[in-house]
Design a protein around this motif. Structure first.
Motif, PDB file in Angstrom:
ATOM      1  N   GLN A  65     -24.591  28.901  82.417  1.00 39.72           N
ATOM      2  CA  GLN A  65     -24.105  28.770  81.032  1.00 39.72           C
ATOM      3  C   GLN A  65     -22.860  27.892  80.904  1.00 39.72           C
ATOM      4  O   GLN A  65     -22.451  27.557  79.792  1.00 39.72           O
ATOM      5  CB  GLN A  65     -23.769  30.152  80.457  1.00 39.72           C
ATOM      6  N   VAL A  66     -22.239  27.556  82.036  1.00 39.51           N
ATOM      7  CA  VAL A  66     -20.902  26.947  81.985  1.00 39.51           C
ATOM      8  C   VAL A  66     -20.858  25.655  81.174  1.00 39.51           C
ATOM      9  O   VAL A  66     -19.951  25.457  80.362  1.00 39.51           O
ATOM     10  CB  VAL A  66     -20.337  26.733  83.416  1.00 39.51           C
ATOM     11  N   THR A  67     -21.825  24.764  81.357  1.00 38.76           N
ATOM     12  CA  THR A  67     -21.797  23.489  80.633  1.00 38.76           C
ATOM     13  C   THR A  67     -21.789  23.715  79.123  1.00 38.76           C
ATOM     14  O   THR A  67     -20.984  23.136  78.392  1.00 38.76           O
ATOM     15  CB  THR A  67     -23.009  22.617  81.028  1.00 38.76           C
ATOM     16  N   ASP A  68     -22.657  24.605  78.647  1.00 36.99           N
ATOM     17  CA  ASP A  68     -22.710  24.900  77.211  1.00 36.99           C
ATOM     18  C   ASP A  68     -21.461  25.626  76.751  1.00 36.99           C
ATOM     19  O   ASP A  68     -20.922  25.339  75.680  1.00 36.99           O
ATOM     20  CB  ASP A  68     -23.945  25.762  76.887  1.00 36.99           C
ATOM     21  N   VAL A  69     -21.000  26.582  77.565  1.00 36.14           N
ATOM     22  CA  VAL A  69     -19.813  27.357  77.204  1.00 36.14           C
ATOM     23  C   VAL A  69     -18.588  26.453  77.059  1.00 36.14           C
ATOM     24  O   VAL A  69     -17.783  26.619  76.136  1.00 36.14           O
ATOM     25  CB  VAL A  69     -19.563  28.474  78.243  1.00 36.14           C
ATOM     26  N   LEU A  70     -18.447  25.474  77.961  1.00 41.58           N
ATOM     27  CA  LEU A  70     -17.307  24.550  77.872  1.00 41.58           C
ATOM     28  C   LEU A  70     -17.311  23.826  76.529  1.00 41.58           C
ATOM     29  O   LEU A  70     -16.265  23.692  75.884  1.00 41.58           O
ATOM     30  CB  LEU A  70     -17.344  23.541  79.023  1.00 41.58           C
ATOM     31  N   LYS A  71     -18.478  23.367  76.090  1.00 37.30           N
ATOM     32  CA  LYS A  71     -18.576  22.685  74.789  1.00 37.30           C
ATOM     33  C   LYS A  71     -18.195  23.631  73.661  1.00 37.30           C
ATOM     34  O   LYS A  71     -17.453  23.279  72.743  1.00 37.30           O
ATOM     35  CB  LYS A  71     -20.004  22.164  74.571  1.00 37.30           C
ATOM     36  N   GLN A  72     -18.727  24.849  73.719  1.00 44.28           N
ATOM     37  CA  GLN A  72     -18.441  25.840  72.673  1.00 44.28           C
ATOM     38  C   GLN A  72     -16.953  26.202  72.636  1.00 44.28           C
ATOM     39  O   GLN A  72     -16.359  26.341  71.558  1.00 44.28           O
ATOM     40  CB  GLN A  72     -19.282  27.100  72.901  1.00 44.28           C
ATOM     41  N   LEU A  73     -16.364  26.348  73.815  1.00 44.26           N
ATOM     42  CA  LEU A  73     -14.934  26.687  73.882  1.00 44.26           C
ATOM     43  C   LEU A  73     -14.077  25.552  73.324  1.00 44.26           C
ATOM     44  O   LEU A  73     -13.123  25.791  72.572  1.00 44.26           O
ATOM     45  CB  LEU A  73     -14.519  26.997  75.324  1.00 44.26           C
ATOM     46  N   HIS A  74     -14.419  24.317  73.695  1.00 37.48           N
ATOM     47  CA  HIS A  74     -13.679  23.161  73.155  1.00 37.48           C
ATOM     48  C   HIS A  74     -13.690  23.196  71.632  1.00 37.48           C
ATOM     49  O   HIS A  74     -12.663  23.007  70.984  1.00 37.48           O
ATOM     50  CB  HIS A  74     -14.305  21.845  73.639  1.00 37.48           C
ATOM     51  N   ALA A  75     -14.877  23.449  71.062  1.00 39.45           N
ATOM     52  CA  ALA A  75     -15.020  23.459  69.605  1.00 39.45           C
ATOM     53  C   ALA A  75     -14.252  24.626  68.982  1.00 39.45           C
ATOM     54  O   ALA A  75     -13.584  24.471  67.958  1.00 39.45           O
ATOM     55  CB  ALA A  75     -16.497  23.534  69.239  1.00 39.45           C
ATOM     56  N   ALA A  76     -14.326  25.800  69.606  1.00 38.22           N
ATOM     57  CA  ALA A  76     -13.723  27.007  69.022  1.00 38.22           C
ATOM     58  C   ALA A  76     -12.204  27.050  69.163  1.00 38.22           C
ATOM     59  O   ALA A  76     -11.504  27.568  68.290  1.00 38.22           O
ATOM     60  CB  ALA A  76     -14.341  28.246  69.676  1.00 38.22           C
ATOM     61  N   LEU A  77     -11.694  26.488  70.251  1.00 39.16           N
ATOM     62  CA  LEU A  77     -10.270  26.647  70.565  1.00 39.16           C
ATOM     63  C   LEU A  77      -9.385  25.516  70.035  1.00 39.16           C
ATOM     64  O   LEU A  77      -8.162  25.658  69.987  1.00 39.16           O
ATOM     65  CB  LEU A  77     -10.086  26.754  72.086  1.00 39.16           C
ATOM     66  N   GLY A  78     -10.008  24.387  69.664  1.00 40.17           N
ATOM     67  CA  GLY A  78      -9.194  23.254  69.214  1.00 40.17           C
ATOM     68  C   GLY A  78      -8.248  22.827  70.314  1.00 40.17           C
ATOM     69  O   GLY A  78      -8.651  22.672  71.461  1.00 40.17           O
ATOM     70  N   ASP A  79      -6.959  22.667  69.968  1.00 44.21           N
ATOM     71  CA  ASP A  79      -5.999  22.265  71.005  1.00 44.21           C
ATOM     72  C   ASP A  79      -5.027  23.395  71.351  1.00 44.21           C
ATOM     73  O   ASP A  79      -3.945  23.159  71.866  1.00 44.21           O
ATOM     74  CB  ASP A  79      -5.246  20.993  70.586  1.00 44.21           C
ATOM     75  N   LYS A  80      -5.441  24.629  71.058  1.00 45.20           N
ATOM     76  CA  LYS A  80      -4.579  25.773  71.418  1.00 45.20           C
ATOM     77  C   LYS A  80      -4.433  25.862  72.938  1.00 45.20           C
ATOM     78  O   LYS A  80      -3.341  25.997  73.478  1.00 45.20           O
ATOM     79  CB  LYS A  80      -5.169  27.082  70.886  1.00 45.20           C
TER      80      LYS A  80
END
Length: 266
Positions: A158-173
């Motif tokens: 799941q890591v590749t997809d999760v990284l994309k999702q995290l980037h989108a959800a977290l912004g630059d926090k």
């Protein structure tokens, strides 16, 4: 070629699959590095207290860029400590609650923290990388520490997809980076391994072109791009291999030590 600093990632790079290294060979090379005035730096996503346990007897001579650069210690003295403010910690934990396959460790200067309701298998996984790991009722309750990183674990596929999702959800926090084996670290923007090396360079007057760096994963990218001489293990991630000057033997073939021997002309 003048090398004044050698920086090594640990898991998948310096350490073999048994989480160890050729200690006799390293000691011989370390004595030669000392003789030549070459600084040896451990640059890892792991906790300082875990990292120094690999180098008994010389840990206070070495420098550690721990927690992906958030905690830098040289010769037993603190050089740099990053910090994520508590509001951001709470925002990130709220976002992570929606990732139901993920598990979280919150990393601080004094300890790492894990929620009491995490499965025993994840607690055991965490103890390998965090020698100081405290169970708490909730990560939202952690107060009396300087907090600087989240360490997440997901099913590897799941890591590749999760990284994309995290980037989108977290912004630059905080910035998600892969550290291999299903592990993802959330790090402070701009605080990475290369930043940690820069702090040590300021202390020692070392230039970028005098650094040799070794890595295998996404959290090594900035360091590899920063160093004049950059080496990725043959077992490294394909996206990381393109960032290095040279691909060397794997972590199970003594790749780092063989290349260090060549670099210092032993």
């Amino acid at each position: 070629m003048t090398i004044k600093m050698i920086a090594v990632d640990m898991d998948g790079t310096f350490l073999n699959s048994q989480q160890d290294y050729d200690r006799e060979k390293f000691n011989e090379l370390y004595q030669e590095m000392k003789r030549q005035g070459v600084r040896f730096v451990i640059a890892s996503g792991n906790q300082y207290y875990q990292l120094k346990s690999f180098f008994p007897g010389i840990e206070d001579e070495l420098s550690f860029v721990a927690e992906n650069g958030a905690f830098v210690v040289s010769e037993g003295k603190e050089v740099f400590t990053g910090e994520i403010n508590h509001n951001v910690i709470h925002e990130v934990l709220t976002i992570l609650a929606d990732f139901d396959q993920g598990h979280t460790i919150l990393c601080g200067k004094n300890s790492a923290y894990i929620a009491e309701n995490e499965p025993a298998s994840f607690v055991d996984h965490g103890k390998k990388y965090y020698h100081r790991l405290k169970k708490v009722p909730s990560l939202l309750d952690v107060q009396d520490d300087t907090l600087f990183k989240f360490a997440l674990s997901f099913p590897v596929e799941q890591v590749t997809d999760v990284l994309k999702q995290l980037h989108a959800a977290l912004g630059d926090k905080v910035i998600p980076v892969s550290s291999g084996h299903g592990d993802v670290d959330l790090i402070i923007p701009g605080i990475h391994k290369a930043h940690g090396l820069m702090k040590l360079q300021e202390l020692w007057g070392v230039k970028n072109h005098e650094i040799a760096a070794f890595g295998d994963s996404g959290n090594d990218l900035e360091m590899l791009k920063h160093a004049g001489y950059s080496y990725v293990m043959s077992n490294g991630h394909p996206t990381v291999k393109v960032a290095a000057k040279e691909i060397i033997l794997s972590n199970d073939e003594n790749g780092v030590l063989i290349k260090i021997e060549e670099l210092i002309g032993k």
